[in-house]
Design a protein around this motif. Structure first.
Motif, PDB file in Angstrom:
ATOM      1  N   ALA A  31      12.719   0.042 -12.473  1.00  0.00           N
ATOM      2  CA  ALA A  31      13.687   0.963 -13.071  1.00  0.00           C
ATOM      3  C   ALA A  31      14.198   1.987 -12.056  1.00  0.00           C
ATOM      4  O   ALA A  31      15.351   2.419 -12.136  1.00  0.00           O
ATOM      5  CB  ALA A  31      13.046   1.681 -14.262  1.00  0.00           C
ATOM      6  N   GLU A  32      13.367   2.378 -11.083  1.00  0.00           N
ATOM      7  CA  GLU A  32      13.763   3.385 -10.106  1.00  0.00           C
ATOM      8  C   GLU A  32      13.876   2.831  -8.690  1.00  0.00           C
ATOM      9  O   GLU A  32      14.565   3.423  -7.849  1.00  0.00           O
ATOM     10  CB  GLU A  32      12.738   4.538 -10.111  1.00  0.00           C
ATOM     11  CG  GLU A  32      12.619   5.252 -11.437  1.00  0.00           C
ATOM     12  CD  GLU A  32      11.616   6.393 -11.365  1.00  0.00           C
ATOM     13  OE1 GLU A  32      11.523   7.049 -10.312  1.00  0.00           O
ATOM     14  OE2 GLU A  32      10.915   6.624 -12.369  1.00  0.00           O
ATOM     15  N   HIS A  33      13.209   1.717  -8.416  1.00  0.00           N
ATOM     16  CA  HIS A  33      13.177   1.185  -7.044  1.00  0.00           C
ATOM     17  C   HIS A  33      13.390  -0.332  -7.090  1.00  0.00           C
ATOM     18  O   HIS A  33      12.510  -1.099  -6.695  1.00  0.00           O
ATOM     19  CB  HIS A  33      11.841   1.514  -6.371  1.00  0.00           C
ATOM     20  CG  HIS A  33      11.485   2.975  -6.414  1.00  0.00           C
ATOM     21  ND1 HIS A  33      12.096   3.909  -5.605  1.00  0.00           N
ATOM     22  CD2 HIS A  33      10.588   3.656  -7.173  1.00  0.00           C
ATOM     23  CE1 HIS A  33      11.581   5.109  -5.853  1.00  0.00           C
ATOM     24  NE2 HIS A  33      10.671   4.980  -6.799  1.00  0.00           N
ATOM     25  N   SER A  34      14.545  -0.756  -7.560  1.00  0.00           N
ATOM     26  CA  SER A  34      14.805  -2.185  -7.708  1.00  0.00           C
ATOM     27  C   SER A  34      14.795  -2.908  -6.360  1.00  0.00           C
ATOM     28  O   SER A  34      14.322  -4.040  -6.255  1.00  0.00           O
ATOM     29  CB  SER A  34      16.143  -2.411  -8.411  1.00  0.00           C
ATOM     30  OG  SER A  34      17.200  -1.795  -7.695  1.00  0.00           O
ATOM     31  N   GLY A  35      15.308  -2.241  -5.316  1.00  0.00           N
ATOM     32  CA  GLY A  35      15.318  -2.862  -3.997  1.00  0.00           C
ATOM     33  C   GLY A  35      13.922  -3.087  -3.456  1.00  0.00           C
ATOM     34  O   GLY A  35      13.635  -4.127  -2.840  1.00  0.00           O
ATOM     35  N   TYR A  36      13.041  -2.129  -3.690  1.00  0.00           N
ATOM     36  CA  TYR A  36      11.663  -2.267  -3.224  1.00  0.00           C
ATOM     37  C   TYR A  36      10.951  -3.411  -3.947  1.00  0.00           C
ATOM     38  O   TYR A  36      10.243  -4.206  -3.317  1.00  0.00           O
ATOM     39  CB  TYR A  36      10.894  -0.961  -3.441  1.00  0.00           C
ATOM     40  CG  TYR A  36       9.420  -1.081  -3.149  1.00  0.00           C
ATOM     41  CD1 TYR A  36       8.935  -0.967  -1.854  1.00  0.00           C
ATOM     42  CD2 TYR A  36       8.516  -1.343  -4.181  1.00  0.00           C
ATOM     43  CE1 TYR A  36       7.582  -1.103  -1.585  1.00  0.00           C
ATOM     44  CE2 TYR A  36       7.158  -1.486  -3.915  1.00  0.00           C
ATOM     45  CZ  TYR A  36       6.702  -1.367  -2.617  1.00  0.00           C
ATOM     46  OH  TYR A  36       5.366  -1.510  -2.355  1.00  0.00           O
ATOM     47  N   VAL A  37      11.125  -3.500  -5.269  1.00  0.00           N
ATOM     48  CA  VAL A  37      10.495  -4.564  -6.034  1.00  0.00           C
ATOM     49  C   VAL A  37      11.004  -5.928  -5.561  1.00  0.00           C
ATOM     50  O   VAL A  37      10.226  -6.885  -5.424  1.00  0.00           O
ATOM     51  CB  VAL A  37      10.744  -4.370  -7.542  1.00  0.00           C
ATOM     52  CG1 VAL A  37      10.265  -5.589  -8.335  1.00  0.00           C
ATOM     53  CG2 VAL A  37      10.038  -3.122  -8.040  1.00  0.00           C
ATOM     54  N   LEU A  38      12.294  -6.031  -5.293  1.00  0.00           N
ATOM     55  CA  LEU A  38      12.864  -7.288  -4.799  1.00  0.00           C
ATOM     56  C   LEU A  38      12.264  -7.657  -3.449  1.00  0.00           C
ATOM     57  O   LEU A  38      11.879  -8.818  -3.225  1.00  0.00           O
ATOM     58  CB  LEU A  38      14.386  -7.165  -4.684  1.00  0.00           C
ATOM     59  CG  LEU A  38      15.123  -8.395  -4.146  1.00  0.00           C
ATOM     60  CD1 LEU A  38      14.915  -9.588  -5.059  1.00  0.00           C
ATOM     61  CD2 LEU A  38      16.608  -8.087  -3.985  1.00  0.00           C
ATOM     62  N   LEU A  39      12.161  -6.686  -2.539  1.00  0.00           N
ATOM     63  CA  LEU A  39      11.582  -6.947  -1.213  1.00  0.00           C
ATOM     64  C   LEU A  39      10.117  -7.353  -1.334  1.00  0.00           C
ATOM     65  O   LEU A  39       9.661  -8.303  -0.668  1.00  0.00           O
ATOM     66  CB  LEU A  39      11.709  -5.699  -0.335  1.00  0.00           C
ATOM     67  CG  LEU A  39      11.053  -5.778   1.051  1.00  0.00           C
ATOM     68  CD1 LEU A  39      11.684  -6.877   1.898  1.00  0.00           C
ATOM     69  CD2 LEU A  39      11.140  -4.423   1.765  1.00  0.00           C
ATOM     70  N   LEU A  40       9.363  -6.661  -2.171  1.00  0.00           N
ATOM     71  CA  LEU A  40       7.947  -6.969  -2.344  1.00  0.00           C
ATOM     72  C   LEU A  40       7.765  -8.365  -2.929  1.00  0.00           C
ATOM     73  O   LEU A  40       6.919  -9.146  -2.455  1.00  0.00           O
ATOM     74  CB  LEU A  40       7.302  -5.926  -3.259  1.00  0.00           C
ATOM     75  CG  LEU A  40       5.805  -6.095  -3.538  1.00  0.00           C
ATOM     76  CD1 LEU A  40       4.998  -5.970  -2.260  1.00  0.00           C
ATOM     77  CD2 LEU A  40       5.340  -5.069  -4.574  1.00  0.00           C
ATOM     78  N   ALA A  83       0.814  -1.215   0.000  1.00  0.00           N
ATOM     79  CA  ALA A  83       0.000   0.000   0.000  1.00  0.00           C
ATOM     80  C   ALA A  83       0.849   1.267   0.000  1.00  0.00           C
ATOM     81  O   ALA A  83       0.366   2.330  -0.400  1.00  0.00           O
ATOM     82  CB  ALA A  83      -0.941   0.005   1.205  1.00  0.00           C
ATOM     83  N   HIS A  84       2.078   1.176   0.463  1.00  0.00           N
ATOM     84  CA  HIS A  84       2.937   2.355   0.546  1.00  0.00           C
ATOM     85  C   HIS A  84       4.020   2.272  -0.526  1.00  0.00           C
ATOM     86  O   HIS A  84       5.217   2.152  -0.240  1.00  0.00           O
ATOM     87  CB  HIS A  84       3.552   2.483   1.936  1.00  0.00           C
ATOM     88  CG  HIS A  84       2.540   2.771   3.004  1.00  0.00           C
ATOM     89  ND1 HIS A  84       1.745   1.787   3.568  1.00  0.00           N
ATOM     90  CD2 HIS A  84       2.180   3.930   3.605  1.00  0.00           C
ATOM     91  CE1 HIS A  84       0.946   2.332   4.471  1.00  0.00           C
ATOM     92  NE2 HIS A  84       1.190   3.626   4.512  1.00  0.00           N
ATOM     93  N   LEU A  85       3.576   2.338  -1.763  1.00  0.00           N
ATOM     94  CA  LEU A  85       4.504   2.277  -2.881  1.00  0.00           C
ATOM     95  C   LEU A  85       5.309   3.565  -2.967  1.00  0.00           C
ATOM     96  O   LEU A  85       4.772   4.656  -2.768  1.00  0.00           O
ATOM     97  CB  LEU A  85       3.744   2.073  -4.183  1.00  0.00           C
ATOM     98  CG  LEU A  85       3.035   0.735  -4.387  1.00  0.00           C
ATOM     99  CD1 LEU A  85       2.197   0.796  -5.652  1.00  0.00           C
ATOM    100  CD2 LEU A  85       4.046  -0.396  -4.482  1.00  0.00           C
ATOM    101  N   PRO A  86       6.589   3.472  -3.286  1.00  0.00           N
ATOM    102  CA  PRO A  86       7.347   4.698  -3.548  1.00  0.00           C
ATOM    103  C   PRO A  86       6.882   5.310  -4.859  1.00  0.00           C
ATOM    104  O   PRO A  86       6.404   4.604  -5.752  1.00  0.00           O
ATOM    105  CB  PRO A  86       8.792   4.195  -3.641  1.00  0.00           C
ATOM    106  CG  PRO A  86       8.671   2.771  -4.058  1.00  0.00           C
ATOM    107  CD  PRO A  86       7.411   2.269  -3.408  1.00  0.00           C
ATOM    108  N   PRO A  87       7.001   6.622  -5.001  1.00  0.00           N
ATOM    109  CA  PRO A  87       6.559   7.257  -6.253  1.00  0.00           C
ATOM    110  C   PRO A  87       7.436   6.825  -7.417  1.00  0.00           C
ATOM    111  O   PRO A  87       8.645   6.656  -7.289  1.00  0.00           O
ATOM    112  CB  PRO A  87       6.710   8.757  -5.969  1.00  0.00           C
ATOM    113  CG  PRO A  87       7.743   8.832  -4.884  1.00  0.00           C
ATOM    114  CD  PRO A  87       7.551   7.597  -4.054  1.00  0.00           C
TER     115      PRO A  87
END
Length: 275
Positions: free
Chosen positions: A75-84, A23-27
């Protein structure tokens, strides 16, 4: 009753964590083709719409949409996508929720064939081990009560193959005689050591994960359906199938020579007696 409440509490906490994470996606900025004026502007962000579109895929169409969305964030938040991705995968495995095959395909589409394979194997093993531990802590008596015959047969076959237990476990993963979720939940009941369980899941499901991840990697590179029938794509899929079948053939040959498999059949632990 206490065990059920404990399991429900763990499930609720895990669900809350996954919800807050999604729910708290980075922009993230949409691609230029999706912008009205061709450049960044006020409110030009995918975070609001993206949160509403994040869900477990149930078919290939939803999988393609989810992969396209996550690639934009990647493309901008690879770490977030990996964690998700890791969190969602482990959640499904730990609580025995169907659909991990689509996540394997998604791993290939997002992370490529080799990193995707490593992630799929590690996450499958970690999630299955958590399912093992949850069953050990909360579910033993309920599994025995719901599946008494299957548990009894599995216990007998484990004891008969105790001297070659690791290869017996590999056989069950390569040639499913019972759903993987049942093996994950029943393994602590039949006294399978967690180290053997961990290794058998990692190695035994590697061919299956390999095929799914390779499929996702190939499909992510297709620009049209016609590309699916090109020689390069067909060759990749053929090599993936062969690579998956070779270890299975070795295990099958070993198992028939050294393991006690009477009473086992595909898709079920118990073989029906002839009437």
């Amino acid at each position: 009753m206490r065990s059920v409440l404990g399991l429900v509490l763990v499930l609720l906490l895990a669900s809350l964590y996954l919800y807050l994470l999604s729910a708290h996606l980075p922009p993230a900025r949409p691609p230029p083709s999706a912008r009205g004026d061709g450049g960044p502007g006020e409110g030009d962000s995918l975070s609001g719409a993206g949160a509403n579109r994040l869900k477990f895929p149930s078919d290939l169409e939803e999988l393609r949409e989810l992969a396209a969305l996550l690639r934009l964030y990647q493309a901008e938040h690879s770490g977030y996508v990996l964690l998700l991705f890791c969190s969602a995968y482990i959640y499904k495995q730990a609580f025995a929720i169907p659909g991990s095959s689509l996540l394997n395909v998604l791993a290939g589409a997002l992370f490529g064939p080799w990193l995707g394979l490593l992630l799929a194997c590690v996450l499958t093993t970690v999630g299955a081990t958590l399912c093992f531990l949850l069953s050990q802590a909360f579910g033993k008596q309920h599994i025995v009560r719901l599946f008494p015959d299957k548990v009894a047969l599995l216990q007998r076959k484990v004891e008969e193959n105790r001297s070659s237990l690791f290869f017996f476990l590999l056989f069950l993963r390569f040639f499913p005689m019972s759903p993987n979720w049942f093996l994950n939940m029943s393994s602590p009941i039949v006294n399978i050591p967690i180290t053997l369980f961990f290794l058998s899941v990692f190695i035994g499901l590697m061919p299956y994960n390999f095929v799914c991840v390779q499929t996702g990697s190939v499909l992510s590179d297709l620009s049209s359906l016609d590309d699916l029938f090109s020689w390069s794509v067909l060759l990749k899929l053929l090599l993936a199938a062969v690579a998956a079948l070779l270890p299975a053939a070795v295990i099958r040959r070993y198992s028939h020579a050294h393991l006690q498999l009477d009473g086992l059949q595909p898709n079920g632990l118990q073989q029906r007696k002839d009437q």
